[in-house]
Design an enzyme around this catalytic site. Structure first.
Site, PDB file in Angstrom:
ATOM      1  N   GLU A   1      42.860  38.003  55.138  1.00  0.00           N
ATOM      2  CA  GLU A   1      43.656  37.173  56.044  1.00  0.00           C
ATOM      3  C   GLU A   1      44.926  37.894  56.485  1.00  0.00           C
ATOM      4  OE1 GLU A   1      43.736  32.852  55.022  1.00  0.00           O
ATOM      5  OE2 GLU A   1      42.641  33.550  53.249  1.00  0.00           O
TER       6      GLU A   1
ATOM      7  N   ASP B   1      42.614  43.573  52.135  1.00  0.00           N
ATOM      8  CA  ASP B   1      42.862  42.138  52.142  1.00  0.00           C
ATOM      9  C   ASP B   1      42.187  41.593  53.404  1.00  0.00           C
ATOM     10  OD1 ASP B   1      44.002  39.605  51.589  1.00  0.00           O
ATOM     11  OD2 ASP B   1      45.682  40.054  52.909  1.00  0.00           O
TER      12      ASP B   1
END
Length: 201
Positions: free
Chosen positions: A9, A7
């Site tokens: 953020e 991922d």
């Protein structure tokens, strides 16, 4: 053969919407997938707030251009890529991700896109596919990759649990408590050690 899926953020970069909330002075935009697991619902709500305040793509991109990766993230990725290929699986958008991906050394990113009016208003978000992170992990597995994945939030759980090894990183205590089967780390050195341990078998 392994591949590592990240991922973006809160794992490699700050949360774009939290930074935009701070700069714009709109506290409601602090809400993330840690608060609302339904990303589609969250994005419709965010775009409604932007419209209310007369804000568009230019204002968001100006903030993003000033965001740097989390301390140590670029060095971590550069070191990891000496041993294994990585890909970022993110629910963010091509129109947002460019400056951040460049600062991370241009790793491959699979994400979504925005529909933008000529005047810069963000009209809608276009999700590439339903359950995109899980779909990507399953696609890698279908061509005989073993997948290691790293995420921090509710919308990462499908990806993490479908992988041969899934790790939580820089997450909340609630996420750790709710998912005790997923090892959790808070610094890149520990995460690097965990990933390389999997690679060594």
């Amino acid at each position: 053969m392994y591949i590592v899926c990240f991922d973006m953020e809160s794992v490699l970069t700050p949360e774009i919407w939290i930074e935009f909330s701070r700069v714009s002075g709109i506290p409601e935009l602090c809400r993330t997938t840690r608060d609302e697991p339904d990303y589609d619902k969250l994005m419709r709500w965010r775009l409604g707030i932007l419209k209310e305040h007369g804000l568009g793509i230019q204002e968001v991109q100006e903030v993003i251009s000033k965001i740097d990766p989390l301390p140590g993230a670029r060095k971590f990725l550069d070191k990891l890529r000496e041993d294994i290929q990585i890909v970022i699986l993110s629910d963010t958008f091509e129109e947002f991700a460019g400056p951040l991906v460049k600062k991370l050394g241009m790793p491959t990113i699979l994400c979504n896109s925005l529909e933008i009016a000529p005047d810069g208003e963000i009209l809608a978000h276009k999700m590439r596919i339903s359950h995109s992170k899980l779909s990507a992990v399953n696609a890698f597995k279908s061509i005989n990759y073993n997948v290691i994945s790293v995420g921090d939030s509710y919308n990462d759980l499908e990806m993490l649990k479908a992988s041969e090894a899934g790790f939580l990183f820089n997450t909340t205590e609630k996420m750790k408590q709710d998912n005790p089967e997923l090892p959790a780390f808070d610094d890149f050195d520990s995460l690097y050690s965990a990933i390389t341990a999997v690679l060594k078998g």
